[in-house]
Write an enzyme that holds these catalytic residues in place. Sequence first.
Site, short mmCIF file in Angstrom:
data_model
loop_
_atom_site.label_atom_id
_atom_site.label_comp_id
_atom_site.label_asym_id
_atom_site.label_seq_id
_atom_site.Cartn_x
_atom_site.Cartn_y
_atom_site.Cartn_z
CB SER A 50 -37.23 5.66 -48.01
OG SER A 50 -38.57 6.09 -47.90
N GLY A 51 -38.21 5.24 -44.79
CA GLY A 51 -39.18 4.60 -43.92
C GLY A 51 -40.44 4.17 -44.64
CB SER A 52 -42.88 5.95 -46.81
OG SER A 52 -42.01 6.50 -47.78
#
Length: 133
Positions: free
Chosen positions: A91-93
């Site tokens: 997940s990027g965040s």
Amino acid sequence: MQFEAAYELLLVHCQGETGKVLTQGAPNIPGATVLEKMNHINQVDDSLRRFLRFEPRAHVAQTVNLLLPPCRPDADAGFIVLQADRAHPMSGSNAICVVTALLESGRVPMVEPETVVRLDTAAGLVTARAECR
């Protein structure tokens, strides 16, 4: 009451979305790669995920990132995204939350003006560049 384990979780955020990063206390997760470790959590034993993710320790919208030693030599750290439904590969965040936790806790030394952090994930190697000052 006696506790059998102690966990250290750092609460960080990415643009206001909170994420916890488990930095100490996790048991050894079997597997030669982060993908194998994630599959072990999803298919064999998800007790750590359930313990960390369910109330009163978390809520449905909050993620816990399991920080791991990297399985590959070109990475600084590994991580698995633990969400309410299962463990996820990336997940990027959450990668931003993990990089922030690594830098702010001193687990990866900050270098000005930019620090490169390489994350071993179930989706492959992720290279992050953090502006540091």
